[in-house]
Write an enzyme that holds these catalytic residues in place. Structure first.
Site, short mmCIF file in Angstrom:
data_model
loop_
_atom_site.label_atom_id
_atom_site.label_comp_id
_atom_site.label_asym_id
_atom_site.label_seq_id
_atom_site.Cartn_x
_atom_site.Cartn_y
_atom_site.Cartn_z
N HIS A 167 99.02 20.79 39.70
CA HIS A 167 100.41 20.35 39.88
C HIS A 167 101.11 21.28 40.86
O HIS A 167 100.76 22.45 40.97
CB HIS A 167 101.15 20.30 38.54
CG HIS A 167 101.14 21.59 37.79
ND1 HIS A 167 100.04 22.05 37.09
CD2 HIS A 167 102.09 22.53 37.61
CE1 HIS A 167 100.32 23.21 36.53
NE2 HIS A 167 101.56 23.53 36.82
N HIS B 260 104.83 22.70 42.43
CA HIS B 260 106.26 22.91 42.13
C HIS B 260 107.10 22.74 43.41
O HIS B 260 106.72 23.24 44.46
CB HIS B 260 106.48 24.34 41.62
CG HIS B 260 105.64 24.69 40.43
ND1 HIS B 260 106.17 24.78 39.16
CD2 HIS B 260 104.32 24.95 40.31
CE1 HIS B 260 105.20 25.09 38.31
NE2 HIS B 260 104.07 25.22 38.98
N TYR C 225 96.15 23.26 32.94
CA TYR C 225 95.08 23.20 33.93
C TYR C 225 94.80 21.78 34.41
O TYR C 225 93.70 21.26 34.24
CB TYR C 225 93.83 23.92 33.40
CG TYR C 225 94.06 25.42 33.37
CD1 TYR C 225 93.70 26.21 34.46
CD2 TYR C 225 94.69 26.03 32.30
CE1 TYR C 225 93.94 27.58 34.46
CE2 TYR C 225 94.94 27.40 32.29
CZ TYR C 225 94.56 28.16 33.37
OH TYR C 225 94.81 29.52 33.39
#
Lengths: 403, 403
Positions: A327, A329, A324
């Protein structure tokens, strides 16, 4: 669990999950190195890349277990832990009867991908003639052998017009299995390699406030590893790109699942510099500059470093994420890593659109997510929903009847 | 294309797409039956389910081609058309040198999934001793053989503590390949079995109005097959559930990719009764009753017919869809059919949420979609974007520099 497992014999071999389950693959970016995670990996070992002469087996062995004692003819399966028919991999629990009947072993079998060398025709070449004897296991594996040889035999299933279906028995050398053995295996290993039932949960904004958020505050794992990266204490040499701004900055580096080289499997993570943004749920229009900066800066850095255009990239967030701290991807569009399904992943473009339209979009909407049956959050959300269900039963019955 | 292909020899065997491309799998619900589509199918043929005695091969053959002429030792590969390392399947273009050097053949090879029978230990059983001779291709395949036998040999890659990695040479009978042959193959077959580059396109609301919509109006395929279903002229016995309302009604029936039986691969489609709703882009808050009815009626019907709860279902729309009459996909959460990635699929729950928040959400937002390089819509959208890019270059450069 071990006790229960012991009470089964191999006649009751049963698949917990016989379908194309993604449960083994829809996993987690835990930063902890986890022994062998063959079941959650799409990697394959090419025989040619790792030539292993059987003569060397004894020399290579390490640790207390003699590799020569792993004889599959002595393996007694107890239970199929998972079977993925898409990836063609299976995990089994059992015993090596010649080693111990008290200790469990897990065996992961995986069919290997086709390599280019196996697809050349070597029938008339020298390497083929070298291998033309029928000795099998002890054969020389230095020169890669081909599917297109006199050792391949087709069996007709049917031929209809120009289409034919067959089964093929091949030279066993060109069709090896990748095998992972864990011995002795603990309960934790058994759980890790087992397919777990997963459920789609619709988390309302209220659920998040009353259940998920308190759960996160209680259970959150340490983010020390991540702060080490942000503060250049660790993994500094892995950084692909960095924007040092405290407000809109981020660090881009290869995901642990990626070797950093095989372009076809490109997978990077952008870790935001601001602390305290836990997930999608915390995002508001105030974060638009950060999100746009990640999208533009990240794709630009990938283009410069790896030569891949932005229209070949899938840029997305997970909900629920595996840790948490916000971020993002970045994966190659033609690569299928775990967790890119619509019930788990949200394109960054869509997130930006939503926040432009509705500044507090993610504080208002119901978000679907997939949770495992033994995830504590699943139990808590389920319990909360059952309470609500009871309270709402009357009005809900009315709402169900549309038109 | 055929000419170009002919000019290559097998030394130049090259993979068009060497990664875990989803391009062969992210496909289409065209209702046209398409010969053999092994490359887009996750099905596997179990040897035990289809026992094929080699003696019967000659009897089974049909058509003008003798199955006995398909000898893989005579196959000369020209080019790898696609190679999917996730699904462990590959498509090759080449010639059978013994048949013709002018006609092309396509060979699709696919590793098979593990079956439960192959995972039992039969070392001490009768069936094993029957097969203990080393004759290979002509062996009896009636009794399924096991991986756990004296014919499996492990080769050590490494052993570290309790974890070991190996390659395994197995009894070739338990590790057969599924093979599809198309001969002679036309250019259309070559294109169908080839991996095509795919691009992520961000379709703005303006792009939809000025490019996509006119394209759809020009190119839309006939929906006659679908109207036949809605009006009970065809496939009436396949209907799982029907709500006859003209406004919020729909017909639920198995997708063509599903056999209608294997629960683990459950895949149904809801076709809406109202005509003229082309896709996600046409939806507004006025369609909320229709969408809610599909969600509730569809999941209820699936629970009643198949016993699967709604929290085990993925309910979603595609954008772009493969045909432009609104339809909703229902698939089993633990099954991974083609096209469920976040860049292609939109959960019905999310769509309902979006329309509740912003009634004309889908007429306003940018929607990402994946298009193939030889899709006409891709060329048109790309051309339109290049024109816009030129016009906007100055302001865009400014916008890129955030903070």
């Amino acid at each position: 669990m071990l006790e229960a497992a012991k009470q089964q014999d191999f006649d009751s071999v049963k698949t917990n999950n016989n379908s194309n389950s993604s449960s083994n693959h829809d996993e987690s970016h835990h930063r902890h190195h986890q022994g062998q995670s063959a079941s959650s990996s799409a990697e394959t070992v090419s025989p040619s890349a790792n030539p292993s002469s059987p003569v060397k087996v004894e020399v290579l062995e390490e640790g207390s277990t003699k590799s020569s004692s792993y004889d599959l003819a002595h393996f007694e399966p107890v239970r199929i832990l998972s079977n993925n028919s898409t990836h063609k991999s299976v995990s089994l629990l059992g015993h090596f009867a010649n080693l111990s009947r008290d200790d469990f072993s897990i065996i992961v079998l995986e069919k290997t991908a086709f390599t280019e060398a196996q697809l050349r025709n070597t029938t008339s070449s020298e390497s083929e003639s070298k291998h033309s004897s029928t000795t099998t296991a002890e054969a020389d594996t230095e020169a890669e052998r081909s599917i297109f040889s006199t050792k391949s035999h087709l069996r007709t299933e049917f031929i209809n017009d120009i289409y034919g279906n067959f089964l093929c028995v091949t030279d066993p050398e060109v069709n090896q299995l990748k095998v992972t053995i864990v011995y002795p295996a603990t309960e934790k290993h058994i759980s890790k390699y087992s397919a777990h039932a997963r459920y789609l949960v619709e988390e309302t904004a209220d659920d998040y406030q009353s259940v998920t958020l308190p759960h996160l505050e209680q259970e959150q794992l340490s983010l020390e590893w991540l702060y080490n990266i942000l503060e250049h204490r660790k993994e500094k040499d892995r950084i692909v790109y960095e924007d040092p701004s405290d407000k809109v900055g981020f660090i881009l580096l290869p995901d642990l699942k990626w070797d950093g080289k095989t372009l076809e499997q490109l997978y990077l993570l952008a870790l935001v510099r601001p602390k305290g943004i836990k997930s999608l749920r915390d995002l508001t229009a105030a974060h638009l500059p950060l999100l746009r900066n990640i999208k533009e800066g990240g794709t630009k850095a990938i283009k410069e470093r790896y030569g891949i255009d932005s229209d070949h990239l899938r840029v997305y967030l997970h909900y629920q994420p595996s840790f948490y701290h916000l971020h993002v991807h970045f994966t190659y569009l033609k690569h299928d890593p775990p967790g890119i399904h619509c019930e788990k992943s949200h394109l960054l473009t869509t997130i930006i659109e939503n926040l432009e339209l509705v500044p507090d979009y993610y504080q208002r909407v119901t978000l679907s997510c997939v949770l495992g049956e033994n995830d504590k959050l699943y139990a808590k959300l389920k319990a909360a929903k059952e309470v609500n269900q009871d309270a709402e039963d009357q009005p809900k019955a009315k709402r169900t009847k549309i038109e």
